[in-house]
Design a protein around this motif. Structure first.
Motif, short mmCIF file in Angstrom:
data_model
loop_
_atom_site.label_atom_id
_atom_site.label_comp_id
_atom_site.label_asym_id
_atom_site.label_seq_id
_atom_site.Cartn_x
_atom_site.Cartn_y
_atom_site.Cartn_z
N PHE A 1 -102.92 48.45 -39.61
CA PHE A 1 -102.88 48.34 -38.15
C PHE A 1 -102.45 46.94 -37.74
CE2 PHE A 1 -105.01 47.45 -34.08
CZ PHE A 1 -104.44 48.44 -33.30
N SER B 1 -99.25 46.08 -35.69
CA SER B 1 -99.41 45.35 -34.43
C SER B 1 -98.52 44.11 -34.41
CB SER B 1 -100.86 44.92 -34.23
OG SER B 1 -101.69 46.04 -34.12
N GLU C 1 -100.07 53.69 -31.00
CA GLU C 1 -101.10 54.48 -30.32
C GLU C 1 -101.81 55.41 -31.29
OE1 GLU C 1 -101.45 57.77 -26.73
OE2 GLU C 1 -99.66 56.54 -26.87
N ARG D 1 -102.19 55.02 -34.58
CA ARG D 1 -103.05 54.23 -35.46
C ARG D 1 -104.32 53.79 -34.74
NH1 ARG D 1 -101.30 51.89 -40.48
NH2 ARG D 1 -99.90 53.49 -41.23
N THR D 2 -104.14 53.42 -33.46
CA THR D 2 -105.30 53.01 -32.66
C THR D 2 -106.31 54.15 -32.55
OG1 THR D 2 -103.87 51.54 -31.39
CG2 THR D 2 -106.02 52.06 -30.44
N GLN D 3 -105.84 55.36 -32.33
CA GLN D 3 -106.72 56.51 -32.22
C GLN D 3 -107.41 56.81 -33.56
OE1 GLN D 3 -104.30 59.59 -30.59
NE2 GLN D 3 -104.44 58.82 -28.51
N TRP E 1 -110.02 53.93 -34.01
CA TRP E 1 -111.05 53.96 -32.98
C TRP E 1 -111.87 55.18 -33.11
CZ3 TRP E 1 -112.57 49.85 -30.80
CH2 TRP E 1 -113.35 49.87 -29.66
#
Length: 160
Positions: A93, A97, A153, A155-157, A160
């Motif tokens: 991530f 990023s 998005e 990867r963030t989900q 998270w």
């Protein structure tokens, strides 16, 4: 002095033979010592029986504790594995990023280099330099930027 007898046994001359009365006098204390010894043996048997009973009572809790310890060891291994996967995901991530950040920082420089034909009366986008670009001239987000934003998005989900 000892002398060998007829069958090879030794006999002691001058040794006294025990009388019935002497045997009776020795027998009472000997009998008492045998009874005391037997009492000690009985006490030891009772102690052994109590210990075996306690061991029997502890068998189920010991097995339950052993099972719980095994479960905790499995949990610890699972947590360590999950933590390693999370660290890998966070590292990936971070790389994604950084790439996205580099692209976002490069966009204004790329947009500044674009030469647009005269655009009178079109709605525009303000750049960092304060110059307006016509909205029809640039389709934002760019396809590559759109793909990276979607990956970011996703990867963030996942994390998270």
């Amino acid at each position: 002095r000892a002398v060998a007898g007829r069958w090879g046994r030794r006999r002691c001359h001058g040794a006294m033979a025990l009388t019935v009365r002497q045997v009776g006098q020795v027998a009472a204390p000997l009998k008492q010592k045998v009874e005391q010894f037997q009492q000690v043996i009985d006490n030891n048997d009772q102690v052994v029986a109590r210990i075996e009973e306690q061991i029997g009572r502890m068998r189920a809790p010991r097995e339950k504790l052993s099972s719980a310890v095994q479960q905790r060891q499995d949990d610890r291994r699972n947590l360590a594995s999950s933590l390693a996967r999370l660290e890998d995901a966070l590292h990936a991530f971070g790389i994604d990023s950084s790439q996205l950040e580099a692209i976002i920082e490069e966009l204004p420089r790329l947009l500044e280099r674009i030469a647009l034909p005269g655009a009178g009366g079109m709605q525009g986008h303000a750049l960092g330099s304060g110059r307006l670009l016509p909205a029809a001239a640039i389709d934002l987000p760019l396809p590559y930027f759109d793909v990276l934003a979607g990956q970011f998005e996703e990867r963030t989900q996942q994390i998270w």
